[in-house]
Design an enzyme around this catalytic site. Structure first.
Site, PDB file in Angstrom:
ATOM      1  N   ASP A 101      -2.678  -6.718   3.983  1.00 51.02           N
ATOM      2  CA  ASP A 101      -3.420  -5.825   3.087  1.00 51.02           C
ATOM      3  C   ASP A 101      -4.892  -5.778   3.477  1.00 51.02           C
ATOM      4  O   ASP A 101      -5.400  -6.681   4.167  1.00 51.02           O
ATOM      5  CB  ASP A 101      -3.277  -6.303   1.630  1.00 51.02           C
ATOM      6  CG  ASP A 101      -3.604  -5.205   0.623  1.00 51.02           C
ATOM      7  OD1 ASP A 101      -3.960  -4.080   1.030  1.00 51.02           O
ATOM      8  OD2 ASP A 101      -3.480  -5.471  -0.588  1.00 51.02           O
ATOM      9  N   GLY A 102      -5.587  -4.760   3.018  1.00 52.73           N
ATOM     10  CA  GLY A 102      -7.015  -4.603   3.251  1.00 52.73           C
ATOM     11  C   GLY A 102      -7.829  -5.303   2.175  1.00 52.73           C
ATOM     12  O   GLY A 102      -7.291  -6.062   1.367  1.00 52.73           O
ATOM     13  N   SER A 156      -6.371   2.767   3.210  1.00 50.88           N
ATOM     14  CA  SER A 156      -6.444   3.486   4.480  1.00 50.88           C
ATOM     15  C   SER A 156      -6.187   2.562   5.671  1.00 50.88           C
ATOM     16  O   SER A 156      -5.604   2.985   6.673  1.00 50.88           O
ATOM     17  CB  SER A 156      -7.805   4.171   4.618  1.00 50.88           C
ATOM     18  OG  SER A 156      -8.854   3.238   4.504  1.00 50.88           O
ATOM     19  N   ASP A 160     -11.894  -4.776  -0.117  1.00 54.61           N
ATOM     20  CA  ASP A 160     -13.151  -4.041  -0.300  1.00 54.61           C
ATOM     21  C   ASP A 160     -14.338  -4.913   0.095  1.00 54.61           C
ATOM     22  O   ASP A 160     -15.339  -4.394   0.584  1.00 54.61           O
ATOM     23  CB  ASP A 160     -13.257  -3.576  -1.751  1.00 54.61           C
ATOM     24  CG  ASP A 160     -12.141  -2.612  -2.096  1.00 54.61           C
ATOM     25  OD1 ASP A 160     -12.035  -1.573  -1.436  1.00 54.61           O
ATOM     26  OD2 ASP A 160     -11.335  -2.924  -2.992  1.00 54.61           O
ATOM     27  N   LYS A 167     -10.658  -6.750  -4.280  1.00 56.79           N
ATOM     28  CA  LYS A 167      -9.690  -5.719  -3.945  1.00 56.79           C
ATOM     29  C   LYS A 167      -9.477  -4.827  -5.164  1.00 56.79           C
ATOM     30  O   LYS A 167      -9.857  -5.196  -6.255  1.00 56.79           O
ATOM     31  CB  LYS A 167      -8.352  -6.346  -3.535  1.00 56.79           C
ATOM     32  CG  LYS A 167      -8.430  -7.105  -2.226  1.00 56.79           C
ATOM     33  CD  LYS A 167      -7.092  -7.702  -1.787  1.00 56.79           C
ATOM     34  CE  LYS A 167      -5.947  -6.765  -1.922  1.00 56.79           C
ATOM     35  NZ  LYS A 167      -6.169  -5.434  -1.285  1.00 56.79           N
ATOM     36  N   GLY A 194     -10.003  -1.243  -4.909  1.00 63.19           N
ATOM     37  CA  GLY A 194     -10.655   0.051  -4.752  1.00 63.19           C
ATOM     38  C   GLY A 194      -9.659   1.199  -4.862  1.00 63.19           C
ATOM     39  O   GLY A 194     -10.001   2.298  -5.294  1.00 63.19           O
ATOM     40  N   GLU A 224      -0.669  -5.694  -5.806  1.00 61.75           N
ATOM     41  CA  GLU A 224      -1.121  -6.402  -4.600  1.00 61.75           C
ATOM     42  C   GLU A 224      -1.127  -7.912  -4.850  1.00 61.75           C
ATOM     43  O   GLU A 224      -0.714  -8.697  -3.994  1.00 61.75           O
ATOM     44  CB  GLU A 224      -2.520  -5.923  -4.206  1.00 61.75           C
ATOM     45  CG  GLU A 224      -2.527  -4.499  -3.688  1.00 61.75           C
ATOM     46  CD  GLU A 224      -3.908  -3.917  -3.442  1.00 61.75           C
ATOM     47  OE1 GLU A 224      -3.992  -2.903  -2.764  1.00 61.75           O
ATOM     48  OE2 GLU A 224      -4.902  -4.474  -3.936  1.00 61.75           O
TER      49      GLU A 224
END
Ligand code: 5RP
Length: 219
Positions: free
Chosen positions: A81-82, A30, A84, A94, A96, A103
């Site tokens: 990138d995000g 997101s 978690d 990462k 999630g 990734e």
């Protein structure tokens, strides 16, 4: 400011790291969706993207941003990138969104990992968030038994098949004091495709959306 606003602020701040004429590595989730949306106005200034998931590829293409095969790209300046969870040494959990293997591949190709998060993702010790492990389907039970031996409590993520056709085990109740060692150990179990620990290749820059704007941590 809610969590989504903080994610949006972090995603938009990452555009500053995208160099004109470059191909940018794009993660999944997101927070990354806000980054992708923020690429749209500058899309004529970049060559395109390498994507870490079918979901991000679809979003990029819908905005008219060309998506390159990772095999056709020798290097990337940045991967955005995000995460978690992230600790003070910029090691991350990462996966999630089940995109951990791609990734990790795109992160490996990139010179710089720009991690974009909201301020709920910072932790002292990784492991409160269940650690995702992508596993070849026939090895699921064996890998689960090996993860129990390491002190974890693996849980099969029902109904999820990764973009690579594999399954995910989420490992609960692991306090990860030595992320690099645990990353190597879990990656060494037969049948594991990859573990969602990004410690041997952690983030270089962290952009955190907070009540007081975007805070940056860099080397
Ligand atoms: C997907 C990931 C994501 O980066 C992670 O789950 C964070 O997602 P979000 O930005 O939605 O909070 O690793 O596999």
């Amino acid at each position: 400011m809610n969590q989504d606003d903080k994610k949006r602020a972090a995603g938009e701040a990452a555009v500053e790291y995208v160099k004109p004429g470059s191909i940018v590595g794009v993660g999944t989730g997101s927070t990354v969706n806000y980054f992708i949306d923020a690429l749209e106005p500058i899309k004529s200034q970049i060559k395109g993207a390498v994507s870490s998931s079918e979901a991000s590829t679809e979003r990029l293409k819908a905005l008219g941003i060309e998506v390159f095969d990772a095999n056709d790209v020798a290097s990337l300046d940045v991967y955005v990138d995000g995460a978690d969870e992230i600790n003070a040494r910029k090691h991350m959990i990462k996966g999630g969104g089940a995109a951990l293997t791609r990734e990790k591949i795109v992160a490996a190709i990139a010179d710089k990992f720009i991690c974009i998060i909201d301020d709920t993702k910072h932790v002292d010790v990784l492991g409160e968030f269940p650690l995702p492990v992508e596993v070849i389907p026939m090895a699921r039970s064996y890998v689960a038994r090996e993860l129990v031996k390491l002190g974890g409590d693996p849980c099969y993520r029902q109904g999820v098949v990764t973009d690579n056709g594999n399954v995910i085990l989420d490992v609960h109740n692991m306090k990860i004091q030595d992320p690099k060692a645990i990353e190597d150990t879990i990656n060494g179990i037969a049948g594991v495709v990859t573990v969602g620990l990004f410690a041997n290749r952690g983030a270089d820059v962290v952009l955190t959306g907070t009540e007081n704007g975007v805070q940056k941590i860099a080397d």
